[in-house]
Scaffold this active site. Structure first.
Site, PDB file in Angstrom:
ATOM      1  N   HIS A  16      29.852 -30.663  16.759  1.00 17.60           N
ATOM      2  CA  HIS A  16      29.920 -29.555  17.524  1.00 17.60           C
ATOM      3  C   HIS A  16      30.893 -30.045  18.630  1.00 17.60           C
ATOM      4  O   HIS A  16      31.779 -29.230  19.046  1.00 17.60           O
ATOM      5  CB  HIS A  16      28.931 -29.171  18.223  1.00 17.60           C
ATOM      6  N   ASP A  20      24.808 -31.840  12.406  1.00 21.23           N
ATOM      7  CA  ASP A  20      25.916 -32.072  13.618  1.00 21.23           C
ATOM      8  C   ASP A  20      26.177 -33.356  13.720  1.00 21.23           C
ATOM      9  O   ASP A  20      25.659 -34.145  14.517  1.00 21.23           O
ATOM     10  CB  ASP A  20      24.964 -31.489  14.801  1.00 21.23           C
ATOM     11  N   SER A  26      26.354 -35.540  24.631  1.00 22.69           N
ATOM     12  CA  SER A  26      26.484 -35.031  23.316  1.00 22.69           C
ATOM     13  C   SER A  26      27.356 -35.975  22.365  1.00 22.69           C
ATOM     14  O   SER A  26      28.453 -36.488  22.929  1.00 22.69           O
ATOM     15  CB  SER A  26      26.892 -33.670  23.125  1.00 22.69           C
TER      16      SER A  26
END
Length: 632
Positions: free
Chosen positions: A426, A478, A582
């Protein structure tokens, strides 16, 4: 000759019998006395004693008492000492008289003596002289210290060692003892030469060769290498002139080549170059005591090819172990730059230069490859703290950490190979589409952001997992890979993290190390200037699912939990990753190495009570990771 044995000797009394010690008795001295001593000796007496000690000893005689009637020249009563029928001394009288020898011991040559006591005719009642008392002793002869007579040779030509009753000769290094056990000669025993080139010469060359030589030299190499002998011009082996030429009667050098008649060389002319067309040659050098040879010298070689420089090893090196560099039978060993690279199996590989000019190995026909060492930082973190308000990671402790800057937003990643970065999918999506290579800025190698921004690497391709759906709030699959334009050389600053092994397990409660360059505080948001880390435990799936169900009661669009994810954290909060983290690694430690168990993916709020962070379960995607790196 000097020996220190326990002396065994005996006295032979010629008058009646010879008493010899028994085998169990060791006699070091003897005592001789005139008949009836210490009473006056009788008239008309002739007594003889034969004294003998072992070879290598001489006899020391001490006259402890002497009282023999005095007469001119001791012609009446006397004690006579003989050696080989030769009179060594004749004694009579009393102490201080002219013919009295005194009390000092007398050392006689040889190992045999004869004592004769003789008395004249006289009236026994008027005789008051009591005779003599003497002791004899065996004295070791030190042959090594004896002075040389004119023209005589020393007992040993080099080293003499005195031993009890005898002596031993020995020689200096490179000499050997001749059969006469006294003379030292140059040692030239069998010698084998197996190098593909070398040098030989006669003993003591260029000085004359010693006598009594019998030397053998064997040159032997691989069958494919013919040997060539090249004698120097300075060549001389004693010979006898005949009408047919020089005759090698007492001195010679014989060259023996298989399947050919031996060649016997002597004289003063060098044989020059001898092409043997054989891989084995034998040379026998002989000298005698007659004549003198000034000797010979030669170089030999083969037609072995040069193997050239060994092929270089990426992230490693090569070391010459033996032989002439790049020549036949040279041996090299490949090694990797440790502790960042290692050879397969951890075994060093050696290659040998063969006769055909090729480097070959018995272990492997191809040059090995240095494999990166993963998950073993050169410096370990001693304690783990939370990222938000937590502690800075010291340099070298998390060398796989990557900082990504995508469209002015921070994200994380991890090094998994010399040209590959793993991150969250993402992070590489913008407006529903993958970002371009140029948009992604990649930094690695330092824990300080200011320093880190000076070391950028560039992406050549981006690979997002095909099952990741950027148009939904679903974070399943992801995961993404970024291929770099250039390979990275690993060191203490940059090292890959290990990928999950087959059958990798995620055990509830196991502590994982999470790191990142995200925000330090939520209100107000404040980006860190240093790499930070936190240690949080793996949480069971049921607890993760229950925490999401609570949020679904009060919030919309809460992402679903799949088996491709796991969560980690503590229920009381306070330890968590957050914005900017992330794509960063969740690392587990096993068997001395850190491995990439998860990728920071998503969560609800940061470090709040009852919340957990969700991570992509990397072990579920190993087939896709391996295939992507192999095909690209």
């Amino acid at each position: 000759m000097g020996w220190t044995y326990c002396v065994v000797w005996f006295l032979c009394l010629a008058v009646s019998e010879c008493q010899q010690p028994s085998n169990s008795e060791s006699v070091s001295h003897g005592e001789i006395q005139s008949p009836q001593y210490p009473q006056p000796y009788p008239p008309n007496l002739l007594k003889k004693w034969n004294i003998r000690v072992p070879e290598g000893y001489q006899i020391q005689l001490s006259l402890t008492h002497l009282d023999i009637k005095t007469s001119p020249g001791c012609y009446q009563d006397s004690l006579t000492v003989l050696h080989d029928q030769k009179v060594l001394g004749k004694f009579c009288g009393q102490e201080n008289s002219t013919d009295h020898p005194g009390q000092e011991p007398i050392l006689f040559p040889g190992n045999r003596l004869t004592l004769i006591f003789q008395t004249s005719n006289f009236t026994a009642e008027l005789q008051q002289h009591i005779g003599f008392s003497a002791t004899s002793k065996a004295i070791d002869i030190d042959e090594c210290s004896q002075p040389l007579e004119d023209g005589s040779a020393p007992v040993c030509s080099q080293i003499c060692v005195n031993t009890p009753g005898s002596y031993l000769c020995s020689c200096h290094h490179d000499y050997k003892l001749h059969l006469d056990q006294r003379t030292c000669l140059i040692s030239c025993g069998d010698q084998i030469f197996d190098k593909h080139e070398g040098h030989l010469a006669s003993p003591r060359y260029p000085h004359p060769s010693p006598p009594f030589l019998s030397c053998m030299y064997i040159i032997t190499v691989e069958p494919s290498l013919p040997i060539t002998l090249n004698f120097t011009d300075n060549f001389h082996i004693d010979s006898t002139d005949t009408k047919q030429g020089p005759s090698c009667l007492h001195h010679w050098l014989q060259v023996t080549i298989p399947n050919r008649e031996p060649i016997k060389l002597c004289g003063g002319k060098s044989p020059g170059l001898i092409v043997t067309n054989s891989n084995t040659v034998r040379l026998d050098y002989h000298t005698d005591v007659e004549g003198l040879s000034r000797g010979w010298s030669l170089d030999y070689n083969t037609n072995a090819k040069d193997c050239g420089e060994p092929e270089p090893l990426l992230n490693g090196g090569v070391t010459f172990l033996s032989g002439l560099q790049k020549r036949y039978r040279s041996v090299v060993q490949y090694h990797c730059h440790e502790p960042f690279y290692t050879l397969p199996g951890g075994v060093n590989v050696t290659f040998t230069c063969e006769a055909d000019g090729k480097w070959r190995s018995y272990q492997n026909e191809v040059i090995p490859t240095c494999l990166p060492v993963c998950g073993k930082p050169t410096k370990r973190i001693s304690a783990h703290q939370r990222i938000i308000g937590g502690r800075e990671a010291p340099h070298y402790t998390i060398p796989w950490q990557v900082l990504l800057n995508i469209d002015a937003k921070r994200a994380g990643g991890m090094v998994i190979a010399d040209r590959w970065i793993m991150t969250a999918a993402h992070d590489l999506i913008h407006n529903g589409k993958p970002v371009s290579n140029e948009t992604v800025r990649i930094y690695m190698g330092y824990s300080d952001v200011k320093t880190l921004l000076g070391f950028r690497v560039f992406a050549t391709s981006i690979h997002i997992h095909p099952e990741f759906n950027p148009d939904s709030l679903d974070f399943n699959s992801d995961i993404a890979l970024i291929k770099l334009q250039d390979s990275v050389t690993f060191n203490s600053s940059v090292m890959p993290i290990c990928l999950p092994a087959e059958g990798a397990k995620y055990i509830t409660g196991e502590m994982g190390l999470v790191s990142g360059f995200g925000i330090m505080t939520i209100y107000p948001p404040r980006l860190t200037k240093k790499l930070r880390y936190v240690q949080v435990p793996v949480v069971d799936q049921e607890t993760c699912s229950n925490s999401l169900n609570k949020f679904r009661k009060t919030r919309d669009n809460v992402p679903r939990l799949t088996n491709n994810m796991f969560c980690a954290g503590v229920p009381e909060g306070g330890k968590d990753t957050c914005l900017g983290d992330s794509g960063s690694p969740f690392a587990l430690f096993e068997n001395g190495q850190f491995w990439a168990a998860g990728i920071v993916s998503w969560g609800i709020d940061c470090a709040q009570q009852g919340t957990y962070r969700f991570y992509t379960r990397v072990a579920n995607y190993m087939d896709w990771i391996d295939r992507t790196m192999l095909e690209n």
